[in-house]
Design an enzyme around this catalytic site. Structure first.
Site, PDB file in Angstrom:
ATOM      1  N   HIS A 243       1.774   4.445  -2.865  1.00 20.13           N
ATOM      2  CA  HIS A 243       1.937   5.896  -2.671  1.00 20.13           C
ATOM      3  C   HIS A 243       3.339   6.322  -3.125  1.00 20.13           C
ATOM      4  O   HIS A 243       3.522   7.354  -3.759  1.00 20.13           O
ATOM      5  CB  HIS A 243       1.785   6.262  -1.194  1.00 20.13           C
ATOM      6  CG  HIS A 243       0.378   6.227  -0.677  1.00 20.13           C
ATOM      7  ND1 HIS A 243      -0.626   6.976  -1.230  1.00 20.13           N
ATOM      8  CD2 HIS A 243      -0.187   5.547   0.360  1.00 20.13           C
ATOM      9  CE1 HIS A 243      -1.760   6.757  -0.553  1.00 20.13           C
ATOM     10  NE2 HIS A 243      -1.513   5.894   0.407  1.00 20.13           N
TER      11      HIS A 243
ATOM     12  N   GLU B 123      -4.505   7.859  -3.034  1.00 17.50           N
ATOM     13  CA  GLU B 123      -4.977   6.594  -2.464  1.00 17.50           C
ATOM     14  C   GLU B 123      -5.354   5.590  -3.555  1.00 17.50           C
ATOM     15  O   GLU B 123      -5.264   4.380  -3.349  1.00 17.50           O
ATOM     16  CB  GLU B 123      -6.155   6.877  -1.529  1.00 17.50           C
ATOM     17  CG  GLU B 123      -6.577   5.719  -0.648  1.00 17.50           C
ATOM     18  CD  GLU B 123      -5.561   5.375   0.440  1.00 17.50           C
ATOM     19  OE1 GLU B 123      -4.537   6.096   0.598  1.00 17.50           O
ATOM     20  OE2 GLU B 123      -5.778   4.363   1.128  1.00 17.50           O
TER      21      GLU B 123
ATOM     22  N   HIS C 126       0.836  -1.205   0.000  1.00 22.03           N
ATOM     23  CA  HIS C 126       0.000   0.000   0.000  1.00 22.03           C
ATOM     24  C   HIS C 126       0.875   1.260   0.000  1.00 22.03           C
ATOM     25  O   HIS C 126       0.734   2.132  -0.858  1.00 22.03           O
ATOM     26  CB  HIS C 126      -0.917  -0.021   1.233  1.00 22.03           C
ATOM     27  CG  HIS C 126      -1.769   1.190   1.366  1.00 22.03           C
ATOM     28  ND1 HIS C 126      -3.087   1.218   0.956  1.00 22.03           N
ATOM     29  CD2 HIS C 126      -1.514   2.436   1.830  1.00 22.03           C
ATOM     30  CE1 HIS C 126      -3.588   2.426   1.162  1.00 22.03           C
ATOM     31  NE2 HIS C 126      -2.652   3.191   1.701  1.00 22.03           N
ATOM     32  N   GLU C 127       1.782   1.322   0.960  1.00 22.12           N
ATOM     33  CA  GLU C 127       2.638   2.511   1.049  1.00 22.12           C
ATOM     34  C   GLU C 127       3.540   2.612  -0.190  1.00 22.12           C
ATOM     35  O   GLU C 127       3.845   3.707  -0.648  1.00 22.12           O
ATOM     36  CB  GLU C 127       3.472   2.489   2.337  1.00 22.12           C
ATOM     37  CG  GLU C 127       2.654   2.497   3.641  1.00 22.12           C
ATOM     38  CD  GLU C 127       1.560   3.557   3.705  1.00 22.12           C
ATOM     39  OE1 GLU C 127       1.706   4.631   3.080  1.00 22.12           O
ATOM     40  OE2 GLU C 127       0.539   3.317   4.387  1.00 22.12           O
TER      41      GLU C 127
HETATM   42 ZN    ZN Z   1      -2.901   5.286   1.836  1.00 17.31          ZN
END
Ligand code: ZN
Length: 509
Positions: free
Chosen positions: A266, A304, A262-263
């Protein structure tokens, strides 16, 4: 030097200051000793004040005005338009309020850490009261269009031009469909077994696997790193320096694996922004893009969408497990008792649970909707802070059918409110909506993508995202980018189709 070049140079120095402040924040989260807290709060307040002073100066205002009179191409005009947007917003805030928000937010964050650890809401309540009050002052200073509400002024910081009413109009029908899907899955007699995800997975092995995945999906570790924090995050500090954090649970490896992906999503966005690049100025000169809106992210919703795509559409897909299975087995011996299909199904279990950041794809957006309703009421002054735990627990019971055992598993779990990040939560669900809609388009434009994943090749996906999403910076608004890329405005159907198609298959319905 053209006024345009001067404006970009001014922006670049501002971005350098911002990167210093971000480094202080990163350090506070990772390595700063507890005793440094008060000094750090002063450092943060000083930086916030300096940035605000520069960002609201007459010099900057004059430069923007001068550029608005220059003959510019579309890209340059978009750049100036976004400089103007930021400037107009910042000049509405008094410097004293900006410094107070930074100072109190820094201390409130430390208070939150303690109260979460001790499960003591009362210790955090006075700090939260202060942060709500300061955020309301900020919203009043920003103002909002007629027919709107205070909350809109805060939401606009994270998702430009979005309003609470619009968000509510997407969330309400989506929430109903999601609740129905979650119920259908819960009632199925064929839920996946959780054996594969509760094996013992040593922390150092999880870290090694995380790094392996980061490299494969294209997060550049020469221009980034991975550390450990209570609350995982990504900080795109500066050109060539993007920091990720994660946390490890030896009895639940998907927490760190998917948190890291997830990170990294980003981070790949941050690395894909043209921070190290240049663009053409009005005189044909080359202008560094760092510090201009052309090398900045559009909105948190779009940010996101990138993280959720790598975490879920990629990481929780069947072909991803075809690829990673052998490597994961090499790290976690106990995983060998299960086959790829069993692991794939286990990482897609849908079950109502307390903690948002560990929630599955089916229930995740319900967590967001809960927070949206509650923070909107707090900002409006309709919910007093002392009533927060009760309101949280009641609403949680309605949405998930569970009794919250304590505030650590309830209203104390998220870091956001201690920082004063009201209006931030809806962007998580907006991100899921954008991700699903982009995903539909990507799979049409890149046939056979999942066969790539099964071989550990993620290059075509990353290149597509770099070109179609990242490279534009803030040239287009989130809504414009969505229409440009997918041909449609943002809709909830792609997300529902994706979730219901995948999860019903996982549950063999
Ligand atoms: Zn996030």
């Amino acid at each position: 030097m053209s006024k345009y070049a001067e404006l970009c140079a001014y922006g670049r120095r501002g971005a350098t200051l911002k990167s210093i402040a971000a480094l202080l924040g990163w350090d506070q989260e990772t390595y700063m000793p507890r005793g440094g807290g008060d000094a750090r709060a002063e450092q943060m307040a000083l930086m916030a004040g300096m940035m605000h002073e520069r960002g609201t100066s007459h010099e900057l205002g004059d430069l923007i005005s001068a550029c608005e009179d220059e003959k510019l191409n579309d890209q340059q005009a978009a750049c100036v338009r976004e400089f103007r947007r930021d400037y107009d917003k910042r000049t509405k805030l008094p410097q004293s309020l900006v410094e107070e928000l930074a100072r109190t937010g820094s201390k409130a964050q430390d208070a939150w850490k303690d109260s979460r650890k001790d499960n003591d809401f009362n210790a955090f309540a006075p700090w939260l009261t202060k942060m709500v009050d300061l955020s309301r002052q900020k919203a009043q200073a920003y103002g909002f269009p007629e027919g709107g509400e205070l909350y809109d002024a805060l939401l606009d910081e994270y998702e430009p031009n979005a309003t609470a009413k619009e968000v509510e109009s997407v969330f309400t029908p989506l929430g109903k469909k999601l609740s129905a899907l979650v119920k259908e899955l819960s009632d199925s007699g064929d839920a996946p077994g959780e054996g594969p995800i509760t094996i013992h997975a040593p922390e150092d092995r999880q870290h090694a696997l995380g790094l392996h995945v980061l490299k494969a999906i294209g997060f550049d570790l020469n221009a980034g790193r991975l550390d450990i924090t209570t609350h995982p995050f990504c900080e795109g500090l500066a050109p060539g320096d993007t920091r990720l954090t994660t946390r490890y649970d030896e009895r639940y490896f998907p927490g760190a694996l998917y948190g890291t992906m997830h990170e990294a999503g980003h981070g790949i966005y941050e690395q894909g922004l043209l921070k190290g690049g240049t663009h053409e100025g009005p005189g044909g000169d080359k202008i560094e893009s760092f510090g201009t809106p052309l090398a900045d992210d559009i909105s948190l919703g779009i940010h996101e969408s990138q993280s959720r795509m790598w975490e879920n559409m990629v990481g929780r897909s069947r072909p991803f497990w075809n690829w990673i299975y052998q490597e994961a087995r090499d790290h976690f011996a106990d995983l060998g008792k299960f086959d790829e299909e069993e692991i794939y199904r286990a990482v897609n279990i849908v079950r109502p649970s307390y903690i948002r950041v560990e929630a599955d794809e089916g229930t995740y957006n319900l967590h967001v909707m809960l927070r949206f309703g509650i923070e909107r009421a707090m900002v409006a002054g309709d919910l007093s802070i002392n009533d927060l735990p009760g309101a949280w627990n009641d609403r949680f019971k309605e949405l998930f059918g569970l009794d919250v055992p304590d505030d650590k598993n309830g209203c104390l779990q998220d870091v956001h409110w201690s920082f004063g990040l009201f209006g931030y939560f809806p962007t998580y669900t907006l991100g899921n909506l954008y991700a699903a809609q982009f995903w539909q388009t990507i799979n049409k434009e890149l046939p056979g993508l999942e066969d790539d994943f099964a071989k550990g090749d993620f290059g075509r996906l990353k290149a597509w995202l770099n070109e179609n999403i990242h490279a534009h910076g803030r040239r287009f608004s989130a809504g414009e980018l969505c229409e440009r890329v997918t041909g449609r405005p943002l809709e909830s159907q792609p997300l529902m189709d994706y979730l219901s198609g995948k999860l019903r298959a996982v549950y063999r319905l």
